[in-house]
Design a protein around this motif. Structure first.
Motif, mmCIF file in Angstrom:
data_model
loop_
_atom_site.group_PDB
_atom_site.id
_atom_site.type_symbol
_atom_site.label_atom_id
_atom_site.label_comp_id
_atom_site.label_asym_id
_atom_site.label_seq_id
_atom_site.Cartn_x
_atom_site.Cartn_y
_atom_site.Cartn_z
ATOM 1 N N ALA A 20 0.834 -1.210 0.000
ATOM 2 C CA ALA A 20 0.000 0.000 0.000
ATOM 3 C C ALA A 20 0.867 1.257 0.000
ATOM 4 N N VAL A 21 1.931 1.264 0.781
ATOM 5 C CA VAL A 21 2.849 2.415 0.806
ATOM 6 C C VAL A 21 3.440 2.611 -0.587
ATOM 7 N N ARG A 22 3.877 1.528 -1.217
ATOM 8 C CA ARG A 22 4.461 1.608 -2.553
ATOM 9 C C ARG A 22 3.456 2.146 -3.564
ATOM 10 N N ARG A 23 2.216 1.699 -3.497
ATOM 11 C CA ARG A 23 1.196 2.183 -4.438
ATOM 12 C C ARG A 23 0.916 3.669 -4.268
ATOM 13 N N VAL A 24 0.884 4.154 -3.028
ATOM 14 C CA VAL A 24 0.663 5.587 -2.776
ATOM 15 C C VAL A 24 1.855 6.386 -3.314
ATOM 16 N N GLN A 25 3.063 5.922 -3.053
ATOM 17 C CA GLN A 25 4.257 6.620 -3.536
ATOM 18 C C GLN A 25 4.310 6.633 -5.061
ATOM 19 N N GLU A 26 3.945 5.537 -5.699
ATOM 20 C CA GLU A 26 3.937 5.488 -7.167
ATOM 21 C C GLU A 26 2.878 6.425 -7.741
ATOM 22 N N GLY A 31 2.164 11.483 -10.741
ATOM 23 C CA GLY A 31 1.385 12.707 -10.830
ATOM 24 C C GLY A 31 -0.113 12.551 -10.617
ATOM 25 N N HIS A 32 -0.543 11.425 -10.065
ATOM 26 C CA HIS A 32 -1.975 11.201 -9.845
ATOM 27 C C HIS A 32 -2.496 11.886 -8.583
ATOM 28 N N ILE A 33 -1.606 12.127 -7.615
ATOM 29 C CA ILE A 33 -2.011 12.788 -6.373
ATOM 30 C C ILE A 33 -0.964 13.843 -6.011
ATOM 31 N N SER A 34 -1.373 14.825 -5.220
ATOM 32 C CA SER A 34 -0.461 15.895 -4.800
ATOM 33 C C SER A 34 0.411 15.418 -3.644
ATOM 34 N N HIS A 35 1.413 16.221 -3.321
ATOM 35 C CA HIS A 35 2.312 15.893 -2.210
ATOM 36 C C HIS A 35 1.539 15.842 -0.893
ATOM 37 N N GLU A 36 0.639 16.786 -0.693
ATOM 38 C CA GLU A 36 -0.146 16.818 0.544
ATOM 39 C C GLU A 36 -1.043 15.591 0.641
ATOM 40 N N MET A 38 -0.476 12.711 -0.768
ATOM 41 C CA MET A 38 0.394 11.561 -0.514
ATOM 42 C C MET A 38 0.694 11.457 0.981
ATOM 43 N N ASP A 39 1.060 12.587 1.612
ATOM 44 C CA ASP A 39 1.348 12.572 3.045
ATOM 45 C C ASP A 39 0.155 12.080 3.848
ATOM 46 N N GLU A 40 -1.028 12.577 3.499
ATOM 47 C CA GLU A 40 -2.239 12.184 4.223
ATOM 48 C C GLU A 40 -2.538 10.699 4.026
ATOM 49 N N ARG A 41 -2.394 10.207 2.807
ATOM 50 C CA ARG A 41 -2.667 8.790 2.536
ATOM 51 C C ARG A 41 -1.628 7.882 3.206
ATOM 52 N N LEU A 42 -0.366 8.300 3.188
ATOM 53 C CA LEU A 42 0.658 7.494 3.854
ATOM 54 C C LEU A 42 0.385 7.399 5.350
ATOM 55 N N HIS A 43 -0.046 8.502 5.949
ATOM 56 C CA HIS A 43 -0.401 8.473 7.371
ATOM 57 C C HIS A 43 -1.528 7.475 7.614
ATOM 58 N N ARG A 44 -2.534 7.499 6.748
ATOM 59 C CA ARG A 44 -3.663 6.569 6.895
ATOM 60 C C ARG A 44 -3.224 5.120 6.700
ATOM 61 N N VAL A 45 -2.323 4.880 5.741
ATOM 62 C CA VAL A 45 -1.823 3.515 5.523
ATOM 63 C C VAL A 45 -1.055 3.037 6.749
ATOM 64 N N LEU A 46 -0.190 3.892 7.278
ATOM 65 C CA LEU A 46 0.658 3.494 8.402
ATOM 66 C C LEU A 46 -0.112 3.320 9.708
ATOM 67 N N THR A 47 -1.297 3.919 9.800
ATOM 68 C CA THR A 47 -2.098 3.769 11.019
ATOM 69 C C THR A 47 -3.275 2.819 10.839
ATOM 70 N N LEU A 61 -6.984 5.265 -6.268
ATOM 71 C CA LEU A 61 -5.707 5.250 -6.976
ATOM 72 C C LEU A 61 -5.810 4.388 -8.231
ATOM 73 N N PRO A 62 -4.978 4.673 -9.230
ATOM 74 C CA PRO A 62 -4.989 3.824 -10.430
ATOM 75 C C PRO A 62 -4.626 2.389 -10.065
ATOM 76 N N ALA A 63 -5.189 1.454 -10.792
ATOM 77 C CA ALA A 63 -4.908 0.039 -10.541
ATOM 78 C C ALA A 63 -3.449 -0.252 -10.836
ATOM 79 N N GLU A 64 -2.919 -1.217 -10.121
ATOM 80 C CA GLU A 64 -1.539 -1.620 -10.364
ATOM 81 C C GLU A 64 -1.445 -2.260 -11.738
ATOM 82 N N LYS A 65 -0.372 -1.955 -12.450
ATOM 83 C CA LYS A 65 -0.182 -2.521 -13.779
ATOM 84 C C LYS A 65 0.209 -3.982 -13.639
#
Length: 180
Positions: A20-26, A31-36, A38-47, A61-65
């Motif tokens: 999940a972290v990798r998918r958010v970072q990708e 360019g699918h999501i903004s930096h802010e 990404m930070d918010e989603r990473l926080h949600r993934v980690l918690t 998020l776009p589906a994994e290729k």
């Protein structure tokens, strides 16, 4: 015998969280999501504690290729890739014994991060990366000889990040940057 559907409220493993972290970072890198966001989603993934919470973060998020993973394997002999070849997001290289040579200098690299997992018994490996690549091999475990790598002086941060992991029994990995 039928299998029960996965309970979305059940707990998940660290591999699921890492994916999940990798998918958010990708999604951010592409360019699918903004930096802010990404930070918010990473926080949600980690918690997150359940699959349902994790799925809600990844839902838009776009589906994994499907073609982002590839395996090259040989019991012995030589594994060689050079010239213009398409590098998948995840590349697993397996060899019981023999040599491995991966030349990424003229390869088509479509992903900002490429993970190469080496599973080698004996034999040596050599990886040539693009001039501007950033190389990380701290997750590679070597049993006999140390990895040889000399980072380029003044290398920028615009190139792809090449992460090398896995295990090598007997042999040495040499990593070098392309000259051109």
């Amino acid at each position: 015998m039928t299998s029960l559907p996965e309970d979305p409220s059940r707990l998940f493993g660290e591999d699921d969280r890492d994916t999940a972290v990798r998918r958010v970072q990708e999604a951010y890198a592409e360019g699918h999501i903004s930096h802010e966001e990404m930070d918010e989603r990473l926080h949600r993934v980690l918690t997150a504690e359940t699959h349902r919470e994790l799925d809600s973060v990844l839902a838009s998020l776009p589906a994994e290729k499907a073609d982002t993973t590839s395996t090259i394997s040989a019991a012995g002999g030589r594994i060689k890739r050079r010239g213009p070849w398409r590098v998948p997001r995840f590349l697993k290289v397996e060899s019981a014994y023999g040599r491995v040579y991966l030349d990424l200098s003229r390869a088509v690299i479509e992903h900002p991060v490429v993970d190469i997992e080496l599973q080698l018994g004996t034999g040596r490996a050599r990886i040539t990366v693009p001039r501007d690549a950033i190389v990380d091999f701290e997750d590679l475990h070597t049993g006999w000889k140390d990895t040889r790598y000399k980072p380029r002086r003044g290398s920028g941060t615009d190139g792809p990040r090449i992460r090398i992991s896995g295990a090598m029994g007997f042999g040495r990995l040499k990593i070098r940057h392309a000259r051109r």
